[in-house]
Design a protein around this motif. Structure first.
Motif, short mmCIF file in Angstrom:
data_model
loop_
_atom_site.label_atom_id
_atom_site.label_comp_id
_atom_site.label_asym_id
_atom_site.label_seq_id
_atom_site.Cartn_x
_atom_site.Cartn_y
_atom_site.Cartn_z
N HIS A 395 25.13 147.91 103.27
CA HIS A 395 26.29 148.24 102.45
C HIS A 395 27.32 147.11 102.50
O HIS A 395 27.82 146.64 101.47
N LYS A 396 27.56 146.64 103.74
CA LYS A 396 28.54 145.58 103.94
C LYS A 396 28.03 144.28 103.29
O LYS A 396 28.76 143.58 102.59
N ARG A 397 26.76 144.02 103.54
CA ARG A 397 26.13 142.81 102.99
C ARG A 397 26.25 142.80 101.47
O ARG A 397 26.58 141.79 100.85
N ASP A 398 25.96 143.97 100.88
CA ASP A 398 26.02 144.11 99.42
C ASP A 398 27.39 143.70 98.90
O ASP A 398 27.53 142.96 97.94
N ARG A 399 28.43 144.21 99.58
CA ARG A 399 29.80 143.91 99.13
C ARG A 399 30.11 142.43 99.23
O ARG A 399 30.68 141.82 98.33
N GLN A 400 29.66 141.84 100.39
CA GLN A 400 29.95 140.41 100.59
C GLN A 400 29.26 139.57 99.51
O GLN A 400 29.86 138.69 98.89
N LEU A 401 27.97 139.88 99.30
CA LEU A 401 27.20 139.09 98.33
C LEU A 401 27.79 139.23 96.93
O LEU A 401 27.91 138.26 96.19
N CYS A 402 28.16 140.48 96.59
CA CYS A 402 28.68 140.72 95.25
C CYS A 402 29.98 139.94 95.05
O CYS A 402 30.22 139.37 93.99
N LYS A 403 30.81 139.88 96.10
CA LYS A 403 32.05 139.11 96.02
C LYS A 403 31.74 137.64 95.72
O LYS A 403 32.35 137.02 94.87
N GLN A 404 30.73 137.11 96.47
CA GLN A 404 30.33 135.71 96.24
C GLN A 404 29.91 135.51 94.80
O GLN A 404 30.28 134.52 94.16
N LEU A 405 29.13 136.47 94.29
CA LEU A 405 28.62 136.33 92.92
C LEU A 405 29.76 136.36 91.90
O LEU A 405 29.80 135.57 90.96
N ILE A 406 30.72 137.26 92.14
CA ILE A 406 31.85 137.36 91.19
C ILE A 406 32.67 136.07 91.20
O ILE A 406 33.03 135.54 90.15
N THR A 407 32.92 135.54 92.42
CA THR A 407 33.67 134.29 92.50
C THR A 407 32.95 133.21 91.72
O THR A 407 33.54 132.47 90.93
N LYS A 408 31.63 133.14 91.95
CA LYS A 408 30.83 132.12 91.27
C LYS A 408 30.94 132.29 89.75
O LYS A 408 31.16 131.32 89.02
N SER A 409 30.82 133.55 89.30
CA SER A 409 30.79 133.76 87.85
C SER A 409 32.14 133.42 87.22
O SER A 409 32.21 132.99 86.09
N LYS A 410 33.22 133.61 87.99
CA LYS A 410 34.54 133.27 87.44
C LYS A 410 34.67 131.76 87.24
O LYS A 410 35.28 131.29 86.30
N ILE A 411 34.08 131.01 88.17
CA ILE A 411 34.18 129.54 88.09
C ILE A 411 33.42 129.03 86.85
O ILE A 411 33.89 128.15 86.15
N ILE A 412 32.26 129.62 86.62
CA ILE A 412 31.41 129.07 85.57
C ILE A 412 31.58 129.74 84.21
O ILE A 412 31.05 129.29 83.22
N GLU A 413 32.36 130.83 84.20
CA GLU A 413 32.47 131.66 83.00
C GLU A 413 32.71 130.87 81.71
O GLU A 413 32.12 131.12 80.67
N LEU A 414 33.61 129.90 81.80
CA LEU A 414 34.00 129.21 80.57
C LEU A 414 33.21 127.94 80.32
O LEU A 414 33.51 127.19 79.41
N LYS A 415 32.22 127.68 81.17
CA LYS A 415 31.44 126.46 80.98
C LYS A 415 30.36 126.70 79.94
O LYS A 415 29.25 127.11 80.24
N LEU A 416 30.69 126.38 78.71
CA LEU A 416 29.77 126.67 77.61
C LEU A 416 28.48 125.86 77.69
O LEU A 416 27.46 126.23 77.13
N GLU A 417 28.55 124.73 78.40
CA GLU A 417 27.37 123.85 78.42
C GLU A 417 26.39 124.21 79.52
O GLU A 417 25.33 123.61 79.65
N HIS A 418 26.72 125.23 80.29
CA HIS A 418 25.89 125.57 81.45
C HIS A 418 24.51 126.09 81.05
O HIS A 418 24.38 126.77 80.04
N PRO A 419 23.44 125.79 81.86
CA PRO A 419 22.13 126.41 81.56
C PRO A 419 22.22 127.93 81.63
O PRO A 419 23.20 128.47 82.15
#
Ligand SMILES: [Zn+2]
Length: 512
Positions: A395-419
């Motif tokens: 449960h804890k692991r899930d939350r930590q990983l999901c946080k990492q994923l959200i942070t990552k997605s926020k960084i790349i969200e506006l990068k239109l050129e991304h694969p």
């Protein structure tokens, strides 16, 4: 400068823009479009207007007029959102913020829906009087314009105005006024209109709710049929009897008027809603069926939002393989054997019990007659295994990983050129990705994240097209279709239907 008047409760965005025209004496539709959108091709849309970010930018900054809030409180989005897939819902919200030109109608199934659309804007004369008293002006209410919701619950049936939707004046916004909304007496609300309006109002006033999956809807309708005596055996549904149930409540005329007439064909919408769901059904189809299953006397005392919540909490992995056999065996004997097995297991554990006294025979009997109970009980005595599983707090692991994923997605969200943002790509961004992939069943939050944010081929192609158009425009090069495709590395053959539709609309300037 922020120029739009503050939206009134349940006011359409269309109406807010129309009032802007009145307040500032802008009589030309083009002038209004220039002021608000700097774009003369915008269509004056009633149900799901796009470019919400531009509308939001023209409203006071301190109050919460975010695009999402506008979509939920001043467009039809909440009557479609709970019935589409969760991931699609989020994509539609994004599209509504910008220039989506019909792709939201397409994604929500409205373009292809059998439900007839309203032809004119509607109003309740007595509510207009109240608006005039309270606010000093009239406005178009959202709830008056939803197909099927044909009455005001307080005053009676709604009246058709003389403003035709999607007529020749596709770019003009007409404000509600005595000229368009003649004062006339209203008929008493019909039971059908009251039933639909009650539920539509619930949907419109709800904060965002979680959308059930197709599997959950399928299971829900099957269970509802079975629980009410309309099921026969494992998978048979008594379609004819259900049809009769609906016809007892909804007149043929009403159903026909709204595009929902019933026939005996295998493809009839009423039959398909009780089969495996492969596409979304409209709010109106759900309301017609669900209210027919409610007691006629308490017809309007049920709440569609509560049903949606109940459906989205259904667990689809629950199987009851022993349910059938259970009916044929003597429950008393079963209970007796279950108790014996329980006391054996509590003393000796599962494995040893099978070799004690008549443990082997007991085990075999219970395995045959109530396997689910047996396995569940045994599981609770498998102590050593349990300790191993508990070592990782998933449960804890899930939350930590999901946080990492959200942070990552926020960084790349506006990068239109991304694969393409695939699940694998996201996984590679996490440490020990292969280990995580193996345990995805224990990580519901991460799974949700992937469902929502991983790009499909449609999304990816649309992003590439958008980026190419942006680049060409920056370089002041004509955005002709072949140039856009070449720049995006796509070809006519490889285009998905949705991406093609998107491209047709953007390039062809064919609007909705
Ligand atoms: Zn009214």
């Amino acid at each position: 400068m922020r120029i739009l008047p503050i939206p009134y409760p349940d006011e359409l965005i269309y109406s807010v823009i129309a009032r802007y025209g009145v307040h500032f004496g802008r009589t030309s539709p083009k002038a209004i479009l220039d002021d608000i959108f700097s774009d003369r091709k915008i269509i004056a849309t009633i149900d799901l207007p796009n470019q919400l970010s531009k509308v939001s930018n023209q409203l006071p900054a301190l109050t919460d007029y975010s695009e999402t809030n506008l979509a939920y409180k001043h467009t039809f989005f909440p009557i479609y959102a709970p019935f589409t897939l969760e991931s699609r819902k989020h994509k539609c919200l994004k599209l509504l913020s910008n220039r989506s030109q019909g792709s939201v109608h397409l994604m929500l199934g409205i373009s292809a829906s059998r439900v007839n659309k309203n032809i004119t804007l509607k109003y309740c004369p007595q509510c207009l009087d109240e608006q005039l008293q309270q606010y000093g002006e009239y406005y178009w209410k959202r709830s008056w314009q939803v197909t099927g919701a044909e009455c005001c619950l307080k005053h009676g049936m709604l009246i058709d105005s003389d403003i035709t939707i999607n007529s020749n004046h596709r770019h003009a916004y007409f404000a509600a006024s005595p000229e368009h909304c003649i004062r006339m007496s209203q008929a008493k609300a019909t039971p059908e209109a009251t039933a639909v309006t009650t539920q539509v109002n619930q949907l419109l006033s709800q904060p965002p709710i979680c959308s059930p999956t197709f599997t959950q809807w399928s299971l829900f309708y099957k269970q509802m049929a079975n629980n009410n005596g309309y099921g026969k055996g494992e998978s048979h549904i008594k379609h004819d009897e259900i049809k009769q149930l609906i016809l007892n409540r909804w007149s043929h005329r009403w159903l026909k008027k709204h595009g929902l007439e019933l026939n005996n064909k295998d493809t009839s919408w009423l039959k398909t809603i009780f089969r495996k769901h492969r596409k979304s059904f409209s709010y109106l189809e759900h309301i017609v069926v669900l209210s027919s299953f409610h007691d006629p006397d308490s017809n309007n005392n049920w709440d569609i939002c509560k049903v949606i919540n109940q459906v989205s909490n259904l667990s689809c992995s629950t199987t009851k393989p022993d349910e059938k056999t259970k009916n044929h065996i003597d429950i008393k004997t079963l209970k007796y054997h279950q108790n014996n097995w329980k006391s054996l297991v509590s003393k000796w554990g599962v494995k040893a019990s099978r070799h004690r006294e008549n443990g082997g025979a007991l085990y075999a009997y219970l395995y045959r007659n109530d396997k689910a109970w047996l396995l569940k009980l045994n599981e609770s005595y498998h102590l050593p295994q349990k300790t191993i599983n508990n070592r990782v707090n998933w449960h804890k692991r899930d939350r930590q990983l999901c946080k990492q994923l959200i942070t990552k997605s926020k960084i790349i969200e506006l990068k239109l050129e991304h694969p393409q943002f695939t699940r694998n790509w996201y996984l590679t961004q996490l440490s020990s990705s292969s280990n995580i992939e193996k345990h995805l069943d224990k990580l519901p939050l991460c799974n949700d994240f992937f469902q929502r944010y991983c790009e499909t081929t449609d999304d990816y192609q649309i992003r590439r097209i958008t980026r190419s158009i942006q680049m060409l425009r920056n370089e002041l090069i004509n955005t002709s279709r072949w140039r856009v495709l070449r720049k995006a590395g796509l070809s006519e053959i490889r285009l998905t239907n949705l991406a093609r539709h998107f491209l047709d609309n953007v390039i062809g300037d064919i609007i909705e």
